[in-house]
Design an enzyme around this catalytic site. Structure first.
Site, mmCIF file in Angstrom:
data_model
loop_
_atom_site.group_PDB
_atom_site.id
_atom_site.type_symbol
_atom_site.label_atom_id
_atom_site.label_comp_id
_atom_site.label_asym_id
_atom_site.label_seq_id
_atom_site.Cartn_x
_atom_site.Cartn_y
_atom_site.Cartn_z
ATOM 1 C CD GLU A 118 -0.502 5.254 -3.912
ATOM 2 O OE1 GLU A 118 -0.058 5.822 -2.914
ATOM 3 O OE2 GLU A 118 -1.155 4.431 -4.171
ATOM 4 C CG ASP A 121 -2.060 1.058 1.232
ATOM 5 O OD1 ASP A 121 -2.323 1.532 0.137
ATOM 6 O OD2 ASP A 121 -2.380 1.541 2.498
ATOM 7 C CG ASP A 148 -8.149 4.883 0.552
ATOM 8 O OD1 ASP A 148 -8.089 3.441 0.788
ATOM 9 O OD2 ASP A 148 -7.380 5.454 0.992
HETATM 10 C C1 GLC Z 1 -4.929 3.434 2.685
HETATM 11 C C2 GLC Z 1 -5.199 2.330 2.128
HETATM 12 C C3 GLC Z 1 -6.345 1.563 2.823
HETATM 13 C C4 GLC Z 1 -5.784 1.055 4.328
HETATM 14 C C5 GLC Z 1 -5.235 2.458 5.057
HETATM 15 C C6 GLC Z 1 -4.333 2.091 6.432
HETATM 16 O O1 GLC Z 1 -5.671 4.346 2.990
HETATM 17 O O2 GLC Z 1 -5.549 2.551 0.691
HETATM 18 O O3 GLC Z 1 -6.926 0.489 2.337
HETATM 19 O O4 GLC Z 1 -6.816 0.604 5.034
HETATM 20 O O5 GLC Z 1 -4.344 3.016 4.136
HETATM 21 O O6 GLC Z 1 -3.491 1.177 5.938
#
Ligand code: GLC
Length: 727
Positions: free
Chosen positions: A375, A372, A457
């Site tokens: 980017e 995650d 998100d």
């Molecule tokens: C980011 C991710 C989400 C996750 C959050 C906390 O917003 O896109 O899926 O729950 O981080 O890790």
């Protein structure tokens, strides 16, 4: 601004149906080690390029320049869609050389592609940029870029599916008839512009060409096609254990639980909090007995902590795997653990080192890795002080090594791609006998080789539910079949009807995960009362019954690049009406879905392309082409089988670790067709030949056949000794 037309130009075919056009300010640079194009050798072809028009004897004119290619020097201010730190500049050199190519656009002709957008699929006049970002919450169609970058567009004409891939990892921009209605303007930084033009007779062939060019999607393990439960906020080992037990008590199928950032010790990647998760190996072993696997989130930001014994940070810093400032000092920025260091995944040794870190997870029984914030997403202030603005990596930051040394501006779009590569390759090395599974948020065209992805998100809004199908279908056209969105919506509070409608369509998402943000209303399937729970359970069960069909589609996606979930025009390219209906989709070639995405709706208009369609829920049939209003009470989203279909379905299971005990083929004779079912793990395919009165097998098998002809239904049993049955 002065536009110059002096450019070097090269062109050649790399495949009988793929032509390459290359423009550069200086002589072309050597290929980068990370070039996603897998076809690089010139080959013979019947394309004809006269510097102005590209033609192919089978397809006619493919491309036509509206103006000569040109270039100019730009500043960061002039490229307004690159979010940057205050005061940041584009580094000197190719980063400031912007090339531009203007092509003729046919107004009224449908354009698609350009990957992940929170928008309808049709790329109507508009500007689409490619620069990976973590957008502020509440994604909408006006956002120039999202988490992933796919600089590739698709033109659909009768008898021709045309793809145009801009092979540039630098910032790029596609003006699709916005500035001039009859032009497409493609521009990119980097001093070079390389376009691949893919000419195919239909959408399936175009997807095959794109997979040959940029890589075939990784085949997920079967368990990854099951149901995943996640939530930002599950805080302890006991809570996870209870969650799995609750699913089992309520007999809701479940294969995977995701652990979000709270499992870590102070947000240190590759750690578990010793108090809340004292024994992750025991947790995963216990879950495995219930047929549930664990996936953990991993963020690229490694806590900047060189002195407390956190070996990941220390070792990475000592071995020089992290990004550095121009003066050689470590580059640090804020992310979940406050100050953090970031791996330079462009370097092969750094990728190898990162891959080895996965051992920490696999040793504790973790089955897959969710990557995650890649980017990469950085904050302007420490997270311990609350959420803040994004604060990107300075564009001149040095990355890569040796011949591949470059500036961040060139490889920004590849940060998630390389992280996915490093993670997947590490898992493969560590567990060579297992199929690795990586889920990524950021990606570039080509990342499909390493990871599945979700769309980031989203929000618990009907509007986002409605845009999901176009978004996932667009991903499928861009070589990324293994995709899904957070079911129920990530931000905001969902409610029973929205949740239920979301779950109905999610049965058909190639990746099916329920996930939500910290502080939002819980959204496990039982949180909305017994009636919703009962219907949602039935839908998750339907997903499991459909797994033999889905596994077959997954195998085909891997082998050929065919999308699993796809727009109607993919299977019916001659039917102009199919171009209009983005709120329906094909699930493989044999099933069509028409989801409900509005509150209170209990029926909807359905478009039926040519052929006979069989309602999933009743004995009703419809002959297309036709429009009909179709009932859609809660729990019965319109689903149809297409004539000629043979859809293999399995027994109801609570997890893919339970055996597939029976196979039932749902047959809809109409046209002659040959079908296959892919049986994991041996990759063996059973073929079945279906005609109006008979079905024959090429491999002995035991199965039940349910044959539907009009409104009559016949059930037949096949034993392993039989090779054909008449009905
Ligand atoms: C980011 C991710 C989400 C996750 C959050 C906390 O917003 O896109 O899926 O729950 O981080 O890790």
């Amino acid at each position: 601004m002065t536009w110059n037309t002096k450019l070097s130009h090269l062109h050649n075919a790399v495949h009988p149906q793929i032509y390459r056009l290359h423009y550069s300010v200086q002589a072309p640079r050597p290929r980068r080690s990370w070039d996603v194009c897998q076809l690089q050798q010139p080959c013979d072809s019947t394309f004809h390029w006269n510097g102005q028009q590209l033609e192919h004897p089978d397809f006619g004119t493919l491309l036509e320049l509206a103006h000569e290619a040109d270039w100019q020097e730009v500043t960061l201010k002039e490229v307004e869609q690159i979010p940057a730190r205050p005061g940041d500049l584009l580094p000197e050199g190719p980063a400031r050389q912007q090339l531009r190519l203007r092509l003729r656009r046919q107004p009224g002709c449908p354009y698609f592609g350009l990957g992940q957008r929170m928008a309808p699929m049709r790329r109507d006049p508009g500007i689409y940029c490619n620069w990976t970002v973590d957008p502020p919450w509440g994604q909408h169609r006006g956002m120039a870029s999202l988490y992933q970058a796919h600089p590739y567009f698709w033109v659909q004409r009768p008898g021709l599916s045309l793809g145009v891939f801009l092979n540039s990892t630098w910032f790029s921009r596609f003006d699709m008839g916005h500035g001039h209605e009859d032009e497409i303007e493609i521009s990119t930084l980097g001093g070079e512009m390389e376009l691949y033009v893919l000419a195919a007779q239909d959408p399936a062939q175009l997807c095959e060409l794109l997979a040959q060019l940029t890589g075939h999607p990784a085949l997920p393990p079967c368990w990854a096609l099951g149901y995943h439960q996640s939530r930002w906020g599950y805080r302890s080992q006991d809570e996870i254990q209870e969650l799995a037990e609750e699913f089992r008590r309520r007999e809701i199928p479940l294969d995977v639980i995701h652990l979000d950032i709270d499992y870590m010790d102070q947000y240190r990647s590759f750690t578990f909090d010793p108090e809340r998760f004292p024994d992750p190996a025991r947790l995963s072993a216990g879950l495995q007995q219930q047929g549930v696997r664990l996936v953990t989130i991993i963020d690229p930001g490694i806590r900047f902590d060189l002195h407390s014994g956190y070996t990941v940070a220390r070792e990475g810093a000592l071995q020089g795997h992290f990004l550095r400032n121009p003066d050689g000092s470590p580059f640090s920025a804020y992310c979940w653990p406050d100050s953090a260091l970031f791996t330079d995944y462009t370097r092969p040794e750094a990728r190898h080192w990162w891959g080895e870190q996965q051992r920490f997870l696999t040793d504790r029984g973790i089955a897959g890795v969710w990557i995650d914030m890649n980017e990469p997403a950085l904050f302007s202030h420490p997270f311990s002080q609350g959420f803040s603005q994004q604060h990107p990596v300075p564009l001149a930051t040095q990355q890569g090594d040796g011949e591949d040394q470059t500036v961040h501006a060139e490889v920004h779009n590849l940060y998630g791609h390389h992280m996915a590569q490093a993670t997947q390759e590490g898992l493969k090395r560590i567990c060579p006998e297992e199929r690795p599974w990586v889920l990524t948020r950021s990606a570039f065209l080509g990342t499909q080789r390493y990871a599945a992805s979700w769309m980031g998100d989203n929000h618990s809004w009907w509007e986002h539910l409605a845009l999901t199908l176009p978004q996932l279908n667009s991903m499928g056209l861009c070589a990324s079949p293994f995709v899904g969105v957070d079911i129920g919506g990530f931000f905001g509070n969902t409610h029973g009807e929205l949740f239920e409608r979301w779950m109905e369509q999610a049965v058909f998402y190639p990746f099916m995960r329920n996930h939500s943000a910290l502080g939002t209303r819980p959204q496990e399937p039982w949180q909305f009362g017994p009636e919703v729970e009962q219907r949602v359970r039935a839908h998750i069960q339907l997903r499991y019954r459909l797994l033999p069909y889905l596994e077959t589609l997954a195998w085909q996606a891997h082998r050929h690049g065919w999308p699993i979930l796809r727009p109607l025009f993919y299977d019916f390219p001659q039917d102009r009406d199919c171009l209009l209906h983005e709120d329906q989709a094909m699930f493989g070639p044999w099933m069509m879905i028409a989801p409900i995405t509005r509150p209170g709706h209990r029926q909807r208009m359905v478009y039926f392309p040519e052929g006979i369609w069989y309602d999933f829920w009743s004995t009703q049939t419809v002959e297309g082409p036709a429009y009909q209003v179709w009932p859609a009470p809660l729990g019965q989203m319109p689903i149809f089988f297409r004539e000629g279909a043979a859809v293999p379905m399995g027994n109801a299971r609570l997890s893919t670790s339970q055996p597939l005990e029976s196979l039932t083929w749902h047959l809809f004779p109409g046209s002659q067709a040959t079908h296959g079912v892919y049986i994991d793990p041996h990759g063996q395919a059973i073929h079945l030949h279906l005609s109006a009165r008979k079905v024959a097998f090429d491999t002995p098998m035991a199965a039940k056949l349910v044959v539907r002809q009009g409104s009559t239904q016949t059930e037949l049993t096949v034993t392993a000794e039989m090779d054909s049955v008449e009905f």
